[in-house]
Design a protein around this motif. Structure first.
Motif, short mmCIF file in Angstrom:
data_model
loop_
_atom_site.label_atom_id
_atom_site.label_comp_id
_atom_site.label_asym_id
_atom_site.label_seq_id
_atom_site.Cartn_x
_atom_site.Cartn_y
_atom_site.Cartn_z
N PHE A 132 119.85 99.19 -41.61
CA PHE A 132 120.15 99.71 -40.28
C PHE A 132 118.96 99.54 -39.37
O PHE A 132 117.86 99.18 -39.80
CB PHE A 132 120.58 101.18 -40.35
N VAL A 133 119.19 99.80 -38.09
CA VAL A 133 118.15 99.74 -37.07
C VAL A 133 117.99 101.11 -36.44
O VAL A 133 118.97 101.76 -36.08
CB VAL A 133 118.49 98.71 -35.98
N PHE A 134 116.73 101.58 -36.33
CA PHE A 134 116.41 102.79 -35.58
C PHE A 134 116.04 102.39 -34.17
O PHE A 134 115.13 101.56 -33.97
CB PHE A 134 115.23 103.52 -36.21
N PHE A 135 116.71 102.94 -33.16
CA PHE A 135 116.32 102.69 -31.78
C PHE A 135 116.02 104.02 -31.10
O PHE A 135 116.15 105.08 -31.71
CB PHE A 135 117.37 101.87 -31.03
N GLY A 136 115.60 103.97 -29.84
CA GLY A 136 115.01 105.13 -29.20
C GLY A 136 115.94 105.92 -28.31
O GLY A 136 117.16 105.84 -28.42
N PRO A 137 115.37 106.69 -27.38
CA PRO A 137 116.15 107.65 -26.59
C PRO A 137 116.86 106.98 -25.42
O PRO A 137 116.62 105.81 -25.10
CB PRO A 137 115.09 108.61 -26.07
N GLU A 138 117.72 107.74 -24.78
CA GLU A 138 118.29 107.31 -23.51
C GLU A 138 117.21 107.38 -22.43
O GLU A 138 116.17 108.00 -22.60
CB GLU A 138 119.48 108.21 -23.14
N ASP A 139 117.46 106.74 -21.30
CA ASP A 139 116.51 106.83 -20.19
C ASP A 139 116.32 108.29 -19.81
O ASP A 139 117.30 109.06 -19.68
CB ASP A 139 117.03 106.05 -18.99
N ASN A 140 115.07 108.69 -19.65
CA ASN A 140 114.79 110.08 -19.31
C ASN A 140 113.39 110.20 -18.75
O ASN A 140 112.57 109.29 -18.89
CB ASN A 140 114.95 110.97 -20.55
N GLN A 141 113.10 111.34 -18.13
CA GLN A 141 111.76 111.64 -17.62
C GLN A 141 111.24 112.92 -18.27
O GLN A 141 110.44 113.65 -17.69
CB GLN A 141 111.80 111.78 -16.10
N GLY A 142 111.69 113.17 -19.50
CA GLY A 142 111.26 114.36 -20.22
C GLY A 142 109.85 114.24 -20.75
O GLY A 142 109.15 113.25 -20.54
N THR A 143 109.43 115.27 -21.49
CA THR A 143 108.06 115.30 -21.99
C THR A 143 107.91 114.70 -23.38
O THR A 143 106.83 114.26 -23.75
CB THR A 143 107.54 116.75 -22.02
N LEU A 144 109.02 114.67 -24.15
CA LEU A 144 108.90 114.20 -25.53
C LEU A 144 108.72 112.69 -25.61
O LEU A 144 107.79 112.19 -26.25
CB LEU A 144 110.13 114.63 -26.35
N GLU A 145 109.60 111.95 -24.94
CA GLU A 145 109.51 110.49 -24.95
C GLU A 145 110.17 109.90 -23.71
O GLU A 145 111.28 109.38 -23.78
CB GLU A 145 110.15 109.92 -26.22
N PRO A 146 109.50 109.99 -22.58
CA PRO A 146 110.08 109.39 -21.36
C PRO A 146 110.29 107.91 -21.55
O PRO A 146 109.48 107.22 -22.18
CB PRO A 146 109.03 109.70 -20.28
N PHE A 147 111.39 107.38 -20.96
CA PHE A 147 111.77 106.00 -21.27
C PHE A 147 112.64 105.47 -20.14
O PHE A 147 113.34 106.23 -19.46
CB PHE A 147 112.54 105.97 -22.59
N ARG A 148 112.62 104.10 -19.96
CA ARG A 148 113.43 103.52 -18.89
C ARG A 148 114.07 102.19 -19.29
O ARG A 148 114.61 101.49 -18.44
CB ARG A 148 112.58 103.32 -17.63
N PHE A 149 114.04 101.86 -20.58
CA PHE A 149 114.61 100.59 -21.03
C PHE A 149 115.68 100.80 -22.10
O PHE A 149 115.84 99.98 -23.00
CB PHE A 149 113.52 99.67 -21.58
N ALA A 150 116.43 101.88 -21.98
CA ALA A 150 117.41 102.19 -23.03
C ALA A 150 118.46 101.10 -23.18
O ALA A 150 118.85 100.75 -24.30
CB ALA A 150 118.08 103.54 -22.74
#
Length: 323
Positions: A132-150
């Motif tokens: 399987f593949v582990f991928f990351g979070p949805e786009d967010n501006q939170g403190t745990l793992e902010p992200f913009r390339f979901a």
């Protein structure tokens, strides 16, 4: 081609050896990692096969760059152990004062990751189960793992050739950290769950962890090699056609059963990716109390040798994400 372990007489822990192929047209920069955990040898074998194919012209990098690092943790690889002094794929960040071997490797690895846009980190796991593949979070501006390339990361995860993908790693790892605190065990840093993929997301890119199957399963090498080919095509580094996306199971890993005391144990022969019914017994406490699946779901990384403070089994449910 299977890459043998270094001989016992080879006591060198360095340097890191990488191979880069640069296309003549602009494009994205991909990094492919193996042996972040030294006893996970499918990565080095798959990567070295890809390097040989690039050199022979069977794979042609037309645009962008790919950097192959077959053995990220040379000491652990030489020892055929998961780690050298500690787990390289935990608490990974730049450390001005490195305290151990993995800190020193991590500093160089972080510098390399910052140079790239996308990461494919190739692993395998103890026990049996489906790749399987582990991928990351949805786009967010939170403190745990902010992200913009979901969306891009999700598409990348879906192209690699496994029928199963998972997400939710950092959220569930925070539960492990909290549980250890409740049990009065040595505390873990808030960054303990951060590894290679978390670091490249922090650095402005995206990346996934490919779990190719059981450590010693020869088929795991082919899973890793196929993923490399698919990644190169998906990112248009080669002119090969993009792979069909055949993801059948999207799993949200949302809970973990903790070993709270000596004698807590896994119940049954669960494998990674097994479907489990609500109420089915996953584990038993030392006093015989059953730990049951709260809802229908899936078992992930069942561990028959868990020690207090470690996970006996991660638990996932059908995910709501769409790739």
């Amino acid at each position: 081609m299977t890459e043998p372990h270094p001989s016992p007489a080879d006591t060198s822990d360095g340097p890191l050896e990488s191979t880069r192929f640069t296309g003549l047209e602009p494009g994205r920069k991909l990094m492919v990692l193996g042996a972040v955990h030294g006893n996970e040898t499918c990565g080095p074998n798959a990567i070295n096969r890809a390097i040989a194919d690039c050199r022979a012209g069977r794979i042609q990098i037309m645009r962008g760059e790919v950097t192959f690092l077959p053995i990220a943790n040379r000491r652990a690889y030489r020892q055929d152990t998961r780690e050298g002094e500690r787990n390289l794929n935990r608490d990974l960040h730049d450390k001005p004062v490195p305290l151990d071997y993995e800190d020193r490797v991590g500093n160089r690895l972080c510098a390399m990751l910052r140079e790239h846009d996308v990461l494919l980190d190739i692993h395998s796991f103890r026990g049996e189960g489906r790749p399987f593949v582990f991928f990351g979070p949805e786009d967010n501006q939170g403190t745990l793992e902010p992200f913009r390339f979901a969306a891009k990361e999700g598409a990348f995860a879906a192209c690699l050739g496994t029928g199963m993908v998972m997400y939710g790693w950092l959220d569930v790892y925070q539960k492990l950290i909290a549980a250890r605190g409740r049990l009065g065990l040595s505390p873990l840093k808030s960054t303990e769950g951060h590894g290679t993929t978390e670091y490249i997301r922090f650095s402005g890119g995206y990346g996934v962890t490919l779990e190719c199957g059981a450590h010693k399963d020869p088929a795991s090498i082919e899973v890793g090699y196929t993923a490399i080919l698919n990644a190169l095509a998906e990112l248009e580094l080669t002119d090969a056609p993009k792979a069909m996306r055949r993801v059948s199971d999207i799993i949200h890993v949302n809970d973990i059963i903790i070993c709270e005391a000596e004698g807590d144990r896994l119940e049954g022969d669960w494998k990674t990716g097994d479907a489990i019914a609500a109420g089915a017994v996953i584990a038993r406490r030392a006093d015989g109390t059953p730990v049951m699946a709260p809802t229908p779901g899936y078992t992930v990384f069942p561990n028959k040798t868990a020690k207090p403070g470690e996970g006996i089994c991660y638990f996932g449910v059908a995910g709501t994400r769409r790739l």
